[in-house]
Write a protein that holds these residues in place. Structure first.
Motif, PDB file in Angstrom:
ATOM      1  N   ASP A   1      71.466  97.394  47.791  1.00  0.00           N
ATOM      2  CA  ASP A   1      72.106  96.884  49.003  1.00  0.00           C
ATOM      3  C   ASP A   1      72.715  95.499  48.845  1.00  0.00           C
ATOM      4  OD1 ASP A   1      69.809  95.424  48.743  1.00  0.00           O
ATOM      5  OD2 ASP A   1      68.808  96.258  50.514  1.00  0.00           O
ATOM      6  N   GLY A   2      72.730  94.976  47.625  1.00  0.00           N
ATOM      7  CA  GLY A   2      73.346  93.681  47.395  1.00  0.00           C
ATOM      8  C   GLY A   2      72.415  92.497  47.465  1.00  0.00           C
ATOM      9  N   ASP A   3      71.156  92.721  47.845  1.00  0.00           N
ATOM     10  CA  ASP A   3      70.185  91.624  47.921  1.00  0.00           C
ATOM     11  C   ASP A   3      69.520  91.402  46.570  1.00  0.00           C
ATOM     12  OD1 ASP A   3      70.648  91.161  50.592  1.00  0.00           O
ATOM     13  OD2 ASP A   3      69.147  92.613  51.245  1.00  0.00           O
ATOM     14  N   VAL A   4      69.149  90.158  46.295  1.00  0.00           N
ATOM     15  CA  VAL A   4      68.435  89.823  45.066  1.00  0.00           C
ATOM     16  C   VAL A   4      66.936  90.006  45.308  1.00  0.00           C
ATOM     17  CG1 VAL A   4      67.918  88.007  43.402  1.00  0.00           C
ATOM     18  CG2 VAL A   4      70.201  88.177  44.394  1.00  0.00           C
ATOM     19  N   ASP A   5      66.272  90.667  44.381  1.00  0.00           N
ATOM     20  CA  ASP A   5      64.825  90.865  44.481  1.00  0.00           C
ATOM     21  C   ASP A   5      64.133  89.556  44.105  1.00  0.00           C
ATOM     22  OD1 ASP A   5      62.115  91.577  44.155  1.00  0.00           O
ATOM     23  OD2 ASP A   5      62.651  93.637  43.656  1.00  0.00           O
ATOM     24  N   GLU A   6      63.776  88.759  45.092  1.00  0.00           N
ATOM     25  CA  GLU A   6      63.192  87.442  44.850  1.00  0.00           C
ATOM     26  C   GLU A   6      61.834  87.548  44.159  1.00  0.00           C
ATOM     27  OE1 GLU A   6      62.073  83.316  47.253  1.00  0.00           O
ATOM     28  OE2 GLU A   6      62.987  85.009  48.317  1.00  0.00           O
TER      29      GLU A   6
ATOM     30  N   GLN B   1      76.398  87.928  43.074  1.00  0.00           N
ATOM     31  CA  GLN B   1      75.039  87.461  43.344  1.00  0.00           C
ATOM     32  C   GLN B   1      74.696  86.109  42.718  1.00  0.00           C
ATOM     33  OE1 GLN B   1      72.269  90.574  42.264  1.00  0.00           O
ATOM     34  NE2 GLN B   1      72.606  91.632  44.194  1.00  0.00           N
TER      35      GLN B   1
ATOM     36  N   GLN C   1      73.543  83.273  45.151  1.00  0.00           N
ATOM     37  CA  GLN C   1      72.226  83.519  45.738  1.00  0.00           C
ATOM     38  C   GLN C   1      71.120  83.288  44.719  1.00  0.00           C
ATOM     39  OE1 GLN C   1      71.733  87.448  47.383  1.00  0.00           O
ATOM     40  NE2 GLN C   1      69.689  87.011  48.198  1.00  0.00           N
TER      41      GLN C   1
ATOM     42  N   SER D   1      69.942  96.190  42.331  1.00  0.00           N
ATOM     43  CA  SER D   1      70.017  96.155  43.788  1.00  0.00           C
ATOM     44  C   SER D   1      70.843  97.307  44.305  1.00  0.00           C
ATOM     45  CB  SER D   1      70.630  94.822  44.242  1.00  0.00           C
ATOM     46  OG  SER D   1      70.861  94.833  45.639  1.00  0.00           O
TER      47      SER D   1
END
Length: 219
Positions: free
Chosen positions: A192-197, A23, A26, A190
């Protein structure tokens, strides 16, 4: 070459080894989007501290084995000698990796060496004297305390949701920041691999204050 201006905020990335490696790019792009070029400093070491920790852990395990053998009595000379040889081998490999592999590369890049695993373990012992449970929690706690003491304003703890290390690290957050005496820790977990913006943005806002944060965005 000109020196860049001092960053407005210093950020360190730590946590679960594979997740932070996946990550980091990103997160870097999100920081650029929110703060802009030259406004922040990001400190990131992918796997080095954990690699050193594995060697330290092997040496410490053998020291505990020697203490147990001697406590049992008898004549454990052969087993003690074998354990001492393993300690010497782990220590030698660790010095070789740091001095002959890492040091030239970091010097060429003009960067300081990553935090020594032994120093990280010393800081971890302030909160976990037995260094248990063994594993990434030991490196995380030491890295987080060290990063905050070194002047970072925010430490991002990157890990998968429901990970045991992540959950225990989250519980230890108040004592980590108390031990460091400054800064804040923000967990970016995470599933699902997404960063919590949103969490990332909130951490920046709290670390910098509304005036500095909004001023940077306006700039």
């Amino acid at each position: 070459p000109r020196r860049p201006p001092a960053p407005d905020v210093r950020i360190a990335l730590t946590g679960e080894v594979y997740m932070r490696a996946a990550q980091v790019e990103q997160i870097f792009r999100l920081l650029l989007a929110h703060l802009g070029f030259g406004r922040f400093e990001l400190e990131y070491t992918p796997v080095w501290s954990y690699l050193e920790y594995l060697l330290d852990y092997e040496a410490n395990k053998q020291r505990e084995h020697i203490a147990l053998l001697r406590a049992k009595g008898g004549d454990p000379a052969a087993e003690v000698a074998q354990a001492k040889a393993r300690i010497a081998g782990a220590d030698t490999l660790r010095r070789m990796l740091r001095r002959w592999v890492a040091q030239p590369l970091y010097q060429a890049a003009g960067l300081p060496l990553p935090l020594d695993a032994g120093d990280a373990a010393t800081m971890t012992r302030e909160l976990l004297p037995t260094l248990r449970p063994a594993g990434e929690l030991v490196t995380y706690v030491g890295e987080a305390i060290g990063a905050l003491r070194h002047g970072n304003d925010v430490v991002f703890n990157i890990a998968p949701s429901s990970c045991m290390v992540a959950t225990m690290g989250e519980v230890l957050t108040p004592v980590i920041t108390a031990a460091a005496g400054r800064g804040r820790v923000q967990h970016l977990f995470s599933a699902d691999g997404d960063v919590d913006e949103e969490l990332l943005q909130m951490a920046l806002l709290k670390a910098m204050g509304p005036q500095r944060y909004c001023g940077l965005r306006a700039h």
